[in-house]
Design a protein around this motif. Structure first.
Motif, short mmCIF file in Angstrom:
data_model
loop_
_atom_site.label_atom_id
_atom_site.label_comp_id
_atom_site.label_asym_id
_atom_site.label_seq_id
_atom_site.Cartn_x
_atom_site.Cartn_y
_atom_site.Cartn_z
N LEU B 76 33.17 42.85 -5.05
CA LEU B 76 32.45 43.58 -6.18
C LEU B 76 33.09 44.96 -6.04
O LEU B 76 33.30 45.75 -6.87
N LEU B 77 33.14 45.39 -4.89
CA LEU B 77 33.70 46.94 -4.25
C LEU B 77 34.92 46.96 -4.79
O LEU B 77 35.55 47.96 -5.50
N PHE B 78 35.84 46.03 -4.55
CA PHE B 78 37.43 46.01 -4.99
C PHE B 78 37.46 45.93 -6.63
O PHE B 78 38.29 46.54 -7.12
N ILE B 79 36.49 45.21 -7.06
CA ILE B 79 36.29 44.98 -8.49
C ILE B 79 36.38 46.23 -9.21
O ILE B 79 36.90 46.74 -10.22
N VAL B 80 35.42 46.90 -8.67
CA VAL B 80 34.81 48.21 -9.38
C VAL B 80 35.98 49.25 -9.09
O VAL B 80 36.46 49.81 -10.07
N LEU B 81 36.65 49.28 -8.04
CA LEU B 81 37.59 50.11 -7.63
C LEU B 81 38.94 49.89 -8.48
O LEU B 81 39.29 50.66 -9.10
N ARG B 82 39.23 48.52 -8.77
CA ARG B 82 40.23 48.42 -9.61
C ARG B 82 39.86 48.69 -11.07
O ARG B 82 40.89 49.18 -11.69
N HIS B 83 38.73 48.57 -11.40
CA HIS B 83 38.41 48.85 -12.86
C HIS B 83 38.60 50.29 -13.17
O HIS B 83 38.56 50.97 -14.37
N LEU B 84 38.66 51.31 -12.29
CA LEU B 84 38.90 52.57 -12.43
C LEU B 84 40.03 53.10 -13.21
O LEU B 84 39.95 54.16 -13.76
#
Lengths: 494, 232, 114
Positions: B76-84
């Motif tokens: 989830l953390l990486f997904i959120v960061l990617r979506h930035l």
């Protein structure tokens, strides 16, 4: 009564997660406190007509006073990490004894009356109205929690079910629904200074017996002083140390070690109790009042040090709460910890060479040690984290030759409650207590078979009393239970 | 769509802050730290870090659940960061460097989610303690992940449109939302998630920092802890 | 609160655990009736030694005697030169000195961590 049926679970050789049995322990209900027990502590004697409003008002008050309660009600995700960690669930299979399910009994009311989510979504979030049935459920299952905090060790957010059950009990007391065992005992402390209700002259008579007994068995004149003004040390121990087996043997151990150390000490007939059941019922005010007796007596007797005996939950109150409740205790000698546990005191003497042991005096025993829950998970001894595990063990090793530690999964901070803590040391729920002992009984039985262990020592009056009554149901003799200072009593060279 | 987005975000921020404010204001009257515990602040920080990043207590409690929970959260953390990347123009290099791993995380996250769901469903004790909203939350996140994967893998949406829309929202110059149904479903589910967040158990994300059994120092004898509401 | 124990014609108030409420309600018949609730079918001479000591001690000190006193005094009264064992008391009163023996002797139930 003896004839009532008590089923001890069969020890299968391992601790396993049981199948769920709805309402398996619903009949295990503590006696209600009588009007006189309630009023003595400042609680209403009977349940008022508007009990529900009063209960919710109390809940609102507590939510503003205790961060633990508020945060823990808000953050549980029902992951289930705690679910199989409670000895009462493992022993009974009653799903309401899973820590998370026990918390939900409280949380569903909290959600219904104090959260947007619960008000809007209702039953979808498990929110529920506060009714007579819910209150009944609360009374039963919040008195099936021994507040041992084992669940909190394994919770990813550190949620401590003890905090919830304390709050629930405080709310129930505030509407006249109290538990007899705790509240009656607290009334006796108010009147006579100890849980037993033992008056001063009886205490003196008891101590006289020990002085004579030590003289007869050792030829040494060891004193058990009472109410001595100007003594260096006030020793406060659980009153069970003046009354029951095996507790009394530890009391004699304390006396001998003080004698050998040459430190003047005294017991008190006014503050003749270390236990503080105010914690069990979740009442800050009662807990403070009980602790204040000790403060007053330490001042009156002009002692310089406070040392406390073998009592688990009281060590939590003494170690973690006294400074807050009755501190600062700055009239005492700051060179020593305030309060100091008798194990810390004794080990210092051993390390300095002031006392010597004849280890062979304990050669008839192969000893193991039971970590009591409050000592293990809510306190410390010495100046390093984990001292609460190392110091008693170091003491045991110093005075006996054969020591075997418990296996890791039931030891140190993962220890299981004896089954009678948290104010549940009462006969009417004996079946629950016996079942809750299953995990620790299993571990002990294994050691008895694999290592010929025949003595399990501990530093908690409740554990000692509980195990003595319950282990025989598992075919383990009651003499298997002992205190750490009982070993010292046997081995100290006077 | 713009209005819904703003409402959701405002409710999320205000709700989150309110809740945290309440937790800050309610005092911790007694030392109740679960021992053995650190005695110093650096020790407490280390303990909290091991809980927040490694889920230490959960690891001790249940290894398989820990594995599922940890993989879920790290994904989830990486997904959120990617979506930035949809909120920056130009996109900073560090966000760009996380694109590949973020995309993998988007697939991987389905595994722990399905495990967590099956666990609630099939393991007796977990099914007993689960309520409707516990399942709903899982379905919601699965729905978000699923629509995300669909967009990435099968039914491409116009990312230029999406990015213009997101930047518009962010700079308070809202534009018309992209018409792509898949994107709208994905976006609405996310909005619903953040709207529900402050009212729900999802607040565990903030709660952990306020847990007295974890964030207190074990120094009751050395330093007097004061109960603010006690009359002394 | 509690129940009533019927002893012949007499009705005696007892608490939830079956302990009599009033010291003066106690007599030998009551003791025998209480014994039955403790799985003691008949009070023998050995039982009475313990029961009588508990009552004497309580009269003086308003509490049951500490376990070691019970063991020692019982031994003495039986004409032995040493104390009886804990097991001896449990054999007489299966639920132990604090519960069984005190109940039969008409003492209040000892409370606390016992």
């Amino acid at each position: 009564m003896v004839s009532e049926k008590i089923e001890a679970p069969i020890l299968t050789g391992s601790i396993t997660v049981p199948k769920i049995k709805e309402n398996a322990s619903i009949d295990q209900k503590c006696h209600h406190a009588a009007e006189k027990h309630m009023e003595k502590l400042g609680f209403p004697g009977v349940k008022p007509v508007d009990w529900k409003e009063k209960a919710l008002k109390k809940m609102k008050e507590l939510l503003k006073k205790y961060r633990s309660l508020k945060v823990y009600l808000d953050t549980c995700v029902r992951c289930g990490s705690c679910a199989d960690k409670c000895h009462y669930f493992l022993g009974t299979g009653d799903p309401k004894n899973m820590p998370v399910a026990r918390q939900e009994l409280f949380r569903k009311i909290y959600k219904r009356y104090f959260t947007v989510e619960g008000k809007v979504l209702g039953g979808l979030t498990n929110a529920e109205d506060l009714t007579e049935e819910v209150l009944e459920e609360w009374y039963t299952y919040f008195h099936q929690c021994s507040q041992c905090r084992r669940c909190s060790v394994f919770c990813p957010y550190g949620i401590d079910t003890a905090e919830i059950s304390m709050a629930a009990r405080e709310i129930m007391d505030s509407i006249g629904v109290g538990q007899k065992y705790c509240n009656e005992v607290l009334g006796k402390v108010y009147d006579l200074g100890n849980n037993l209700g033992m008056p001063g002259p009886a205490l003196r008579n008891t101590l006289d017996f020990f002085e004579e007994d030590i003289q007869e068995t050792t030829g040494v004149d060891v004193k058990l002083p009472l109410d001595v003004v100007g003594a260096e040390v006030l020793l406060v121990s659980p009153s069970a140390d003046f009354f029951s087996a095996p507790h009394v043997d530890s009391l004699v151990g304390y006396a001998k070690i003080f004698h050998k150390a040459g430190i003047s000490w005294t017991l008190s007939s006014y503050a003749s109790e270390f236990a503080n059941f105010g914690m069990f019922i979740g009442s800050y005010a009662v807990m403070k009042k009980v602790a204040t007796r000790i403060l007053d007596e330490a001042r009156r007797l002009k002692v310089k040090r406070l040392i406390v005996g073998e009592c688990g939950h009281a060590w939590r109150v003494g170690y973690s709460f006294w400074n807050t409740l009755i501190g600062p205790l700055d009239f005492l000698d700051p060179k020593y910890p305030i309060p100091q546990h008798i194990c810390e005191f004794s080990l210092d003497l051993v390390n300095s060479g002031a006392v010597k042991f004849d280890k062979s005096a304990n050669d008839e025993f192969t000893v193991t040690y039971h970590d009591s829950c409050n000592v293990a998970r809510a306190t410390r001894m010495g100046d390093k984290p984990g001292g609460q595990f190392e110091i008693p063990r170091a003491l045991i090793r110093a005075c006996c030759n054969k020591f075997v530690d418990m296996p890791d999964d039931v030891n140190r901070e993962k220890t299981f409650c004896c089954g009678g803590g948290g104010g549940l040391l009462t006969e009417e729920i004996m079946d629950l207590r016996v079942k809750g002992t299953q995990p620790k009984a299993q571990a002990l039985k294994d050691l008895m078979e694999s290592h010929q262990v025949n003595l399990m020592v501990m530093i908690c009056a409740i554990c000692k009393a509980h195990f003595s009554h319950v282990l025989p149901h598992y075919g383990i003799p009651m003499e298997t239970v002992g205190g750490v200072h009982q070993l010292i009593n046997n081995a100290i060279v006077l | 769509m713009n209005i819904i987005a703003y409402i959701a975000v405002v409710i999320f921020i205000v709700g989150f802050i309110c809740k945290v404010r309440v937790w800050t204001k309610v005092p911790a009257p007694l030392k109740i730290v679960t021992t053995p515990a650190p005695i110093t602040y650096p020790g407490v920080i280390l303990r909290m870090a091991s809980e927040v990043f490694l889920f230490r207590s959960l690891f001790r409690g249940n290894k398989l659940l820990w594995l599922g929970g940890w993989i879920f959260h790290i994904s989830l953390l990486f997904i959120v960061l990617r979506h930035l990347r949809y909120f920056f123009y130009p996109v900073p290099a560090w966000i760009m460097s996380l694109q590949t791993i973020g995309i993998y995380a988007g697939y991987i996250i389905l595994l722990p989610l399905i495990y967590l769901l099956l666990r609630r469903w099939t393991v007796e004790i977990n099914s007993y303690i689960s309520n409707a909203m516990d399942y709903f939350t899982l379905f919601l996140i699965i729905g978000i992940a699923f629509t995300g994967i669909l967009m990435k893998q099968y039914i491409r949406v116009d990312l230029v449109d999406v990015k213009a829309f997101m930047l518009g929202l962010l700079t308070l110059h809202p534009t018309i939302s992209p018409g792509d149904i898949l994107f709208l479903v994905h976006f609405l589910l996310v909005l619903f998630l953040i709207l529900y967040f402050p009212f729900s158990k999802l607040m565990h994300a903030g709660g952990i920092f306020f847990s007295p059994t974890r964030n207190q120092r074990d120094n009751a004898r050395e330093i007097r802890h004061i109960t603010p509401w006690s009359n002394i | 609160m509690g129940d009533v124990l019927e002893v012949g014609e007499k009705k005696v108030d007892v608490d939830e655990d079956g302990f009599i409420q009033k010291w003066d309600d106690w007599d030998e018949d009551v003791a025998n009736a209480l014994a039955k609730t403790e799985d003691v079918n008949e009070l023998t001479k050995e039982h009475w030694v313990v029961v009588n000591y508990l009552r004497e001690y309580y009269t003086q000190y308003k509490i049951a005697p500490m376990i070691r006193l019970v063991l020692k005094e019982t031994g003495k009264r039986l004409g032995q030169d040493k104390a009886v064992s804990n097991k001896y008391i449990y054999d007489l009163f299966p639920s132990g000195p604090a519960k069984g023996a005190c109940k039969v002797a008409g003492l209040p139930k000892p409370t606390g961590c016992v």
